[in-house]
Design a protein around this motif. Structure first.
Motif, PDB file in Angstrom:
ATOM      1  N   UNK A 215      34.356  42.593  20.286  1.00  0.00           N
ATOM      2  CA  UNK A 215      35.391  42.923  19.300  1.00  0.00           C
ATOM      3  C   UNK A 215      35.877  44.351  19.495  1.00  0.00           C
ATOM      4  N   UNK A 216      34.949  45.288  19.614  1.00  0.00           N
ATOM      5  CA  UNK A 216      35.330  46.694  19.654  1.00  0.00           C
ATOM      6  C   UNK A 216      35.874  47.131  21.009  1.00  0.00           C
ATOM      7  N   UNK A 217      35.644  46.345  22.043  1.00  0.00           N
ATOM      8  CA  UNK A 217      36.296  46.658  23.317  1.00  0.00           C
ATOM      9  C   UNK A 217      37.808  46.633  23.135  1.00  0.00           C
ATOM     10  N   UNK A 218      38.288  45.673  22.350  1.00  0.00           N
ATOM     11  CA  UNK A 218      39.724  45.549  22.111  1.00  0.00           C
ATOM     12  C   UNK A 218      40.196  46.468  20.999  1.00  0.00           C
ATOM     13  N   UNK A 225      47.522  49.945  22.719  1.00  0.00           N
ATOM     14  CA  UNK A 225      47.898  48.589  23.101  1.00  0.00           C
ATOM     15  C   UNK A 225      49.100  48.097  22.288  1.00  0.00           C
ATOM     16  N   UNK A 226      49.062  48.363  20.981  1.00  0.00           N
ATOM     17  CA  UNK A 226      50.130  47.875  20.111  1.00  0.00           C
ATOM     18  C   UNK A 226      51.415  48.698  20.227  1.00  0.00           C
ATOM     19  N   UNK A 227      51.279  49.988  20.454  1.00  0.00           N
ATOM     20  CA  UNK A 227      52.486  50.825  20.552  1.00  0.00           C
ATOM     21  C   UNK A 227      53.108  50.793  21.938  1.00  0.00           C
ATOM     22  N   UNK A 228      52.283  50.785  22.972  1.00  0.00           N
ATOM     23  CA  UNK A 228      52.807  50.857  24.335  1.00  0.00           C
ATOM     24  C   UNK A 228      53.113  49.474  24.924  1.00  0.00           C
ATOM     25  N   UNK A 229      52.367  48.454  24.501  1.00  0.00           N
ATOM     26  CA  UNK A 229      52.543  47.111  25.077  1.00  0.00           C
ATOM     27  C   UNK A 229      53.336  46.203  24.141  1.00  0.00           C
ATOM     28  N   UNK A 230      52.893  46.103  22.880  1.00  0.00           N
ATOM     29  CA  UNK A 230      53.571  45.208  21.939  1.00  0.00           C
ATOM     30  C   UNK A 230      54.873  45.782  21.417  1.00  0.00           C
ATOM     31  N   UNK A 231      54.986  47.121  21.409  1.00  0.00           N
ATOM     32  CA  UNK A 231      56.218  47.752  20.959  1.00  0.00           C
ATOM     33  C   UNK A 231      56.265  48.083  19.480  1.00  0.00           C
ATOM     34  N   UNK A 232      55.112  48.110  18.812  1.00  0.00           N
ATOM     35  CA  UNK A 232      55.073  48.504  17.406  1.00  0.00           C
ATOM     36  C   UNK A 232      55.282  50.010  17.270  1.00  0.00           C
ATOM     37  N   UNK A 282      45.200  39.408  26.110  1.00  0.00           N
ATOM     38  CA  UNK A 282      45.861  40.077  27.233  1.00  0.00           C
ATOM     39  C   UNK A 282      47.327  39.649  27.336  1.00  0.00           C
ATOM     40  N   UNK A 283      47.598  38.407  26.959  1.00  0.00           N
ATOM     41  CA  UNK A 283      48.952  37.865  27.042  1.00  0.00           C
ATOM     42  C   UNK A 283      49.695  37.972  25.709  1.00  0.00           C
ATOM     43  N   UNK A 284      48.999  37.711  24.600  1.00  0.00           N
ATOM     44  CA  UNK A 284      49.665  37.769  23.290  1.00  0.00           C
ATOM     45  C   UNK A 284      50.008  39.202  22.894  1.00  0.00           C
ATOM     46  N   UNK A 285      49.378  40.192  23.532  1.00  0.00           N
ATOM     47  CA  UNK A 285      49.660  41.594  23.205  1.00  0.00           C
ATOM     48  C   UNK A 285      51.094  41.984  23.541  1.00  0.00           C
ATOM     49  N   UNK A 286      51.796  41.161  24.285  1.00  0.00           N
ATOM     50  CA  UNK A 286      53.171  41.476  24.676  1.00  0.00           C
ATOM     51  C   UNK A 286      54.196  40.973  23.654  1.00  0.00           C
ATOM     52  N   UNK A 287      53.723  40.300  22.601  1.00  0.00           N
ATOM     53  CA  UNK A 287      54.616  39.785  21.567  1.00  0.00           C
ATOM     54  C   UNK A 287      54.105  40.245  20.204  1.00  0.00           C
ATOM     55  N   UNK A 288      54.970  40.786  19.357  1.00  0.00           N
ATOM     56  CA  UNK A 288      54.532  41.379  18.096  1.00  0.00           C
ATOM     57  C   UNK A 288      53.855  40.364  17.185  1.00  0.00           C
ATOM     58  N   UNK A 289      54.492  39.230  16.968  1.00  0.00           N
ATOM     59  CA  UNK A 289      53.929  38.237  16.053  1.00  0.00           C
ATOM     60  C   UNK A 289      52.624  37.672  16.598  1.00  0.00           C
ATOM     61  N   UNK A 290      52.631  37.314  17.877  1.00  0.00           N
ATOM     62  CA  UNK A 290      51.419  36.770  18.491  1.00  0.00           C
ATOM     63  C   UNK A 290      50.287  37.792  18.476  1.00  0.00           C
ATOM     64  N   UNK A 354      45.831  46.617  28.155  1.00  0.00           N
ATOM     65  CA  UNK A 354      45.318  45.298  27.761  1.00  0.00           C
ATOM     66  C   UNK A 354      44.014  44.942  28.473  1.00  0.00           C
ATOM     67  N   UNK A 355      43.611  45.731  29.463  1.00  0.00           N
ATOM     68  CA  UNK A 355      42.400  45.429  30.234  1.00  0.00           C
ATOM     69  C   UNK A 355      41.127  45.374  29.380  1.00  0.00           C
ATOM     70  N   UNK A 356      40.994  46.216  28.330  1.00  0.00           N
ATOM     71  CA  UNK A 356      39.781  46.105  27.506  1.00  0.00           C
ATOM     72  C   UNK A 356      39.583  44.730  26.880  1.00  0.00           C
ATOM     73  N   UNK A 357      40.674  43.961  26.738  1.00  0.00           N
ATOM     74  CA  UNK A 357      40.521  42.611  26.188  1.00  0.00           C
ATOM     75  C   UNK A 357      39.681  41.730  27.108  1.00  0.00           C
TER      76      UNK A 357
END
Length: 405
Positions: A215-218, A225-232, A282-290, A354-357
């Motif tokens: 859990x804590x790896x992610x 992850x959320x600001x740079x990958x998901x775009x939040x 690793x894949x859902x991190x690229x979409x905000x809702x997912x 996203x690698x820590x996931x």
């Protein structure tokens, strides 16, 4: 559920708040003491190491006093540490305050788990443990965001004074509501240490390190992850962490409910699903809702393992469970530290945020493998015991017949 569990939950709420709120206040603390953000991060690391070391140390002391009195002493230590942090004139003093507060963490949850389990019928033990841990999970939904807001608005020292006040409330609750439980007769330190010769106890603790470490790896690297990958936006991270906290609350309650019915199957499902969800992150991190949905699932599946793992340790160390229970709480923090280090390594290697996931998925899958191994060994030992009993039953009539002749 007895009202005494409310007192334990209040103490858990304060402890959970002080553990995690510092992450949102590092810039303010670093600015006041004129240290770098990485240096301020020692306030997080120091606390985690204090939990790992303090859990066995404080629990050894607990063999000399009643459990209720020890819980009160631990809350006093927690209050003192937070007050010291609040009034710290220099960074070193604040670090010392964090370590003092952390010494109460592992032993409080460890001894509290034993007390909570003893307050209810055997078939409700995991639910009682989960009720106490609800305080920790709710802290991530209410205490941490509110403490961060107060610290950023009024000053970080105010946050630590408020947390110390929560400790006072928890201390009063324990004194008033928790029944006096005398120190178990005949239990000495050597009896508590004997639990660690039980392979099943060690396997449960290893599952704790690896499972919650997943859990804590992610989550440790959720902000980049959320600001740079998901775009939040940066401001959205607080609410994403609230979602994570809500998942923790739900997972904890579900884990407490079903662990009393089917403990090992619950671990198979939760650890297997956690490994899968972390891999998909690793894949859902690229979409905000997912990404938001995945964060809730990670919190829920991760904390669904806490009541069954804690109960597993209590069951396997039933003769002297206090030290084993407290050390298992330290194992959660050891998993946090290990996972954060491994996650940082893969990011530093250039594999992306996203690698820590993937690290988390591997850790959770490893915990699942240990759970399966634990069951195999348990069934093997049960078969051996049944064969011994059957052999003794057959041999006894033969001995009696021979004696008659």
């Amino acid at each position: 559920m007895p009202l005494a569990l409310l007192a334990l939950a209040i103490g858990a709420f304060g402890i959970g708040t002080t553990e995690f709120v510092i992450m949102g206040l590092l810039p303010e603390v670093a600015g006041e003491f004129q240290v770098s953000i990485p240096a301020a991060g020692y306030l997080v690391t120091g606390y985690a190491l204090g939990v790992v070391l303090g859990a066995p140390l404080m629990t050894v002391l607990a063999t000399k006093v009643s459990r209720k009195r020890m819980l009160m002493l631990l809350m006093g230590l927690f209050i003192a540490g937070n007050v010291l942090s609040a009034v710290a004139p220099v960074f070193g003093v604040m670090l010392a305050g964090r370590v003092v507060a952390s010494l109460a963490h592992g032993a409080f949850f460890g001894i509290g788990s034993v007390v909570a389990a003893d307050l209810v019928a055997p078939e409700k033990k995991a639910g009682a443990i989960a009720m106490m841990f609800t305080g920790l999970t709710v802290a991530n939904v209410v205490g941490v965001p509110l403490g961060t807001f107060i610290g950023q608005s009024v000053g970080w020292r105010a946050t630590f004074f408020i947390v110390a006040g929560l400790g006072v409330l928890g201390l009063a609750g324990v004194a008033k509501l928790v029944p006096e439980q005398p120190r178990p007769e005949g239990v000495r330190l050597r009896h508590e240490l004997a639990a660690f010769r039980n392979v099943q106890v060690l396997l449960a603790m290893a599952m704790t390190v690896l499972g919650f470490g997943g859990v804590f790896a992610a989550i440790t690297y959720i902000t980049p992850m959320m600001t740079e990958v998901a775009g939040f936006a940066d401001s959205s991270v607080t609410w994403l962490l609230v979602l994570f906290g809500l998942g923790m609350v739900g997972g904890n309650l579900i884990g407490g409910k079903f662990a009393d019915r089917a403990l090992m199957p619950l671990l198979y499902v939760s650890l297997g699903a956690l490994a899968l969800v972390l891999a998909l992150f690793t894949f859902t991190a690229h979409n905000k809702i997912a990404a938001a949905v995945t964060i809730v699932l990670v919190g829920a599946l991760g904390f669904a393992t806490v009541p069954p793992l804690q109960k597993r340790v209590l069951d396997q160390a039933s003769g002297a469970p206090t030290l084993a229970s407290a050390v298992n709480i330290g194992a959660f923090n050891l998993g946090n530290a290990l996972a954060a280090w491994l996650g940082g390594m893969v990011i530093a290697a250039g594999l992306g945020f996203t690698a820590p996931n993937w690290v988390g998925a591997v850790l959770a899958a490893s915990a699942l493998a240990l759970a399966l191994l634990s069951s195999v060994l348990e069934r093997r030992d049960a078969r051996r015991e049944s064969l011994v009993v059957a052999g003794a039953s057959v041999a006894r009539p033969a001995v009696v017949a021979a004696a008659r002749h």
